[in-house]
Design a protein around this motif. Structure first.
Motif, PDB file in Angstrom:
ATOM      1  N   LEU A   1       0.827  -1.212   0.000  1.00 23.53           N
ATOM      2  CA  LEU A   1       0.000   0.000   0.000  1.00 23.53           C
ATOM      3  C   LEU A   1       0.855   1.253   0.000  1.00 23.53           C
ATOM      4  CD1 LEU A   1      -2.826  -1.047   2.487  1.00 23.53           C
ATOM      5  CD2 LEU A   1      -2.999  -0.810   0.000  1.00 23.53           C
ATOM      6  N   SER A   2       1.938   1.230   0.744  1.00 19.32           N
ATOM      7  CA  SER A   2       2.843   2.375   0.795  1.00 19.32           C
ATOM      8  C   SER A   2       3.476   2.636  -0.569  1.00 19.32           C
ATOM      9  CB  SER A   2       3.927   2.115   1.843  1.00 19.32           C
ATOM     10  OG  SER A   2       4.838   3.174   1.881  1.00 19.32           O
ATOM     11  N   PHE A   3       3.943   1.580  -1.226  1.00 13.90           N
ATOM     12  CA  PHE A   3       4.564   1.718  -2.544  1.00 13.90           C
ATOM     13  C   PHE A   3       3.552   2.200  -3.586  1.00 13.90           C
ATOM     14  CE2 PHE A   3       5.764  -0.051  -6.688  1.00 13.90           C
ATOM     15  CZ  PHE A   3       6.985   0.575  -6.856  1.00 13.90           C
ATOM     16  N   THR A   4       2.337   1.675  -3.529  1.00 14.95           N
ATOM     17  CA  THR A   4       1.309   2.087  -4.487  1.00 14.95           C
ATOM     18  C   THR A   4       0.957   3.548  -4.293  1.00 14.95           C
ATOM     19  OG1 THR A   4       0.439  -0.160  -4.478  1.00 14.95           O
ATOM     20  CG2 THR A   4      -0.980   1.545  -5.377  1.00 14.95           C
ATOM     21  N   PHE A   5       0.818   3.982  -3.047  1.00 15.04           N
ATOM     22  CA  PHE A   5       0.528   5.392  -2.776  1.00 15.04           C
ATOM     23  C   PHE A   5       1.642   6.283  -3.324  1.00 15.04           C
ATOM     24  CE2 PHE A   5       1.424   8.956   0.157  1.00 15.04           C
ATOM     25  CZ  PHE A   5       0.360   9.766  -0.207  1.00 15.04           C
ATOM     26  N   ALA A   6       2.887   5.921  -3.048  1.00 17.27           N
ATOM     27  CA  ALA A   6       4.028   6.716  -3.522  1.00 17.27           C
ATOM     28  C   ALA A   6       4.088   6.742  -5.050  1.00 17.27           C
ATOM     29  CB  ALA A   6       5.325   6.157  -2.943  1.00 17.27           C
ATOM     30  N   SER A   7       3.790   5.622  -5.682  1.00 20.96           N
ATOM     31  CA  SER A   7       3.802   5.559  -7.146  1.00 20.96           C
ATOM     32  C   SER A   7       2.738   6.456  -7.758  1.00 20.96           C
ATOM     33  CB  SER A   7       3.584   4.118  -7.615  1.00 20.96           C
ATOM     34  OG  SER A   7       4.603   3.290  -7.157  1.00 20.96           O
ATOM     35  N   MET A   8       1.549   6.420  -7.196  1.00 23.32           N
ATOM     36  CA  MET A   8       0.461   7.265  -7.721  1.00 23.32           C
ATOM     37  C   MET A   8       0.785   8.745  -7.540  1.00 23.32           C
ATOM     38  SD  MET A   8      -1.887   5.509  -9.098  1.00 23.32           S
ATOM     39  CE  MET A   8      -2.089   3.771  -9.291  1.00 23.32           C
ATOM     40  N   LEU A   9       1.338   9.093  -6.390  1.00 31.12           N
ATOM     41  CA  LEU A   9       1.675  10.490  -6.140  1.00 31.12           C
ATOM     42  C   LEU A   9       2.819  10.947  -7.048  1.00 31.12           C
ATOM     43  CD1 LEU A   9       0.705  12.787  -4.390  1.00 31.12           C
ATOM     44  CD2 LEU A   9       2.406  12.140  -2.702  1.00 31.12           C
ATOM     45  N   ALA A  10       3.808  10.097  -7.240  1.00 32.44           N
ATOM     46  CA  ALA A  10       4.920  10.434  -8.133  1.00 32.44           C
ATOM     47  C   ALA A  10       4.437  10.572  -9.575  1.00 32.44           C
ATOM     48  CB  ALA A  10       6.002   9.365  -8.041  1.00 32.44           C
ATOM     49  N   SER A  11       3.507   9.719  -9.973  1.00 32.82           N
ATOM     50  CA  SER A  11       2.941   9.822 -11.321  1.00 32.82           C
ATOM     51  C   SER A  11       2.204  11.139 -11.503  1.00 32.82           C
ATOM     52  CB  SER A  11       1.988   8.663 -11.592  1.00 32.82           C
ATOM     53  OG  SER A  11       2.662   7.436 -11.541  1.00 32.82           O
ATOM     54  N   THR A  12       1.441  11.514 -10.493  1.00 30.40           N
ATOM     55  CA  THR A  12       0.709  12.782 -10.555  1.00 30.40           C
ATOM     56  C   THR A  12       1.675  13.945 -10.738  1.00 30.40           C
ATOM     57  OG1 THR A  12      -1.047  11.922  -9.140  1.00 30.40           O
ATOM     58  CG2 THR A  12      -0.861  14.309  -9.283  1.00 30.40           C
ATOM     59  N   LEU A  13       2.710  13.968  -9.921  1.00 30.90           N
ATOM     60  CA  LEU A  13       3.694  15.047 -10.037  1.00 30.90           C
ATOM     61  C   LEU A  13       4.370  15.052 -11.403  1.00 30.90           C
ATOM     62  CD1 LEU A  13       5.302  14.913  -6.488  1.00 30.90           C
ATOM     63  CD2 LEU A  13       3.761  16.650  -7.407  1.00 30.90           C
ATOM     64  N   PHE A  14       4.713  13.888 -11.902  1.00 31.95           N
ATOM     65  CA  PHE A  14       5.348  13.792 -13.210  1.00 31.95           C
ATOM     66  C   PHE A  14       4.435  14.346 -14.305  1.00 31.95           C
ATOM     67  CE2 PHE A  14       5.907  11.461 -17.199  1.00 31.95           C
ATOM     68  CZ  PHE A  14       7.217  11.808 -17.499  1.00 31.95           C
ATOM     69  N   PHE A  15       3.168  13.914 -14.309  1.00 32.22           N
ATOM     70  CA  PHE A  15       2.246  14.373 -15.347  1.00 32.22           C
ATOM     71  C   PHE A  15       2.054  15.882 -15.303  1.00 32.22           C
ATOM     72  CE2 PHE A  15       0.341   9.928 -14.961  1.00 32.22           C
ATOM     73  CZ  PHE A  15       1.046   9.457 -16.052  1.00 32.22           C
ATOM     74  N   TRP A  16       1.887  16.420 -14.104  1.00 33.38           N
ATOM     75  CA  TRP A  16       1.629  17.858 -14.004  1.00 33.38           C
ATOM     76  C   TRP A  16       2.884  18.693 -14.254  1.00 33.38           C
ATOM     77  CZ3 TRP A  16      -2.005  17.633  -9.156  1.00 33.38           C
ATOM     78  CH2 TRP A  16      -3.272  17.211  -9.569  1.00 33.38           C
ATOM     79  N   LEU A  17       4.033  18.190 -13.865  1.00 30.75           N
ATOM     80  CA  LEU A  17       5.267  18.941 -14.118  1.00 30.75           C
ATOM     81  C   LEU A  17       5.693  18.898 -15.579  1.00 30.75           C
ATOM     82  CD1 LEU A  17       7.340  18.061 -10.918  1.00 30.75           C
ATOM     83  CD2 LEU A  17       6.213  20.221 -11.479  1.00 30.75           C
ATOM     84  N   ARG A  18       5.236  17.922 -16.330  1.00 29.19           N
ATOM     85  CA  ARG A  18       5.566  17.820 -17.750  1.00 29.19           C
ATOM     86  C   ARG A  18       4.591  18.597 -18.640  1.00 29.19           C
ATOM     87  NH1 ARG A  18      10.230  17.319 -18.991  1.00 29.19           N
ATOM     88  NH2 ARG A  18       9.605  16.575 -21.018  1.00 29.19           N
ATOM     89  N   LEU A  19       3.565  19.199 -18.063  1.00 29.61           N
ATOM     90  CA  LEU A  19       2.574  19.941 -18.858  1.00 29.61           C
ATOM     91  C   LEU A  19       3.188  21.013 -19.768  1.00 29.61           C
ATOM     92  CD1 LEU A  19      -0.529  20.397 -16.552  1.00 29.61           C
ATOM     93  CD2 LEU A  19      -0.477  19.364 -18.819  1.00 29.61           C
ATOM     94  N   PRO A  20       4.121  21.829 -19.297  1.00 25.87           N
ATOM     95  CA  PRO A  20       4.663  22.878 -20.174  1.00 25.87           C
ATOM     96  C   PRO A  20       5.398  22.341 -21.402  1.00 25.87           C
ATOM     97  CG  PRO A  20       5.243  23.308 -17.887  1.00 25.87           C
ATOM     98  CD  PRO A  20       4.637  21.953 -17.937  1.00 25.87           C
ATOM     99  N   SER A  21       5.914  21.127 -21.332  1.00 24.20           N
ATOM    100  CA  SER A  21       6.690  20.604 -22.454  1.00 24.20           C
ATOM    101  C   SER A  21       5.862  19.776 -23.436  1.00 24.20           C
ATOM    102  CB  SER A  21       7.852  19.756 -21.931  1.00 24.20           C
ATOM    103  OG  SER A  21       7.355  18.628 -21.256  1.00 24.20           O
ATOM    104  N   VAL A  22       4.558  19.696 -23.232  1.00 20.42           N
ATOM    105  CA  VAL A  22       3.684  18.887 -24.082  1.00 20.42           C
ATOM    106  C   VAL A  22       2.941  19.797 -25.060  1.00 20.42           C
ATOM    107  CG1 VAL A  22       1.648  17.368 -24.033  1.00 20.42           C
ATOM    108  CG2 VAL A  22       3.411  17.136 -22.310  1.00 20.42           C
TER     109      VAL A  22
END
Length: 119
Positions: free
Chosen positions: A38-59
């Motif tokens: 559960l801890s790893f899944t939570f961290a993965s989802m949060l990291a994915s969210t940050l990645f998607f939103w931080l990559r917005l300017p380059s898309v």
């Protein structure tokens, strides 16, 4: 004379459901497995969210709304995994036996830790 039927409320049904719940033992390694998953899944989802939103300017402009929605979906998933993680941690009480230190078992209490699971 006409008999009246007993009216069963949702609260009565909830109480009957809880009464049939049984306490079960969880070993320390089983507890750790669920905890870490559960801890790893939570961290993965949060990291994915940050990645998607931080990559917005380059898309490209045509894909920005899709990437924003993807980030929103992973953020909601992260929130749900956070709630599940906390329910697991609060619901399982690790009891280390004093007389037998090698007997590390956890016990799930008979009362629910989160009533929303029993709606």
């Amino acid at each position: 004379p006409r008999r009246r039927r007993a009216h069963h409320s949702a609260q009565d049904t909830h109480a009957n459901t809880l009464a049939t719940m049984v306490m079960f033992a969880v070993s320390a390694s089983q507890f750790d497995l669920v905890y870490n998953s559960l801890s790893f899944t939570f961290a993965s989802m949060l990291a994915s969210t940050l990645f998607f939103w931080l990559r917005l300017p380059s898309v490209s402009e045509q894909y920005k709304s899709a990437l924003t929605i993807t980030g929103l979906v992973t953020f909601i998933a992260a929130y749900h995994y956070y709630r599940i993680f906390n329910s697991w941690v609060e619901g399982v009480h690790l009891r280390l036996s004093e007389s037998y230190p090698h007997d590390q078992t956890s016990h799930v209490p008979q009362q629910p830790c989160n009533n929303s699971w029993y709606a």
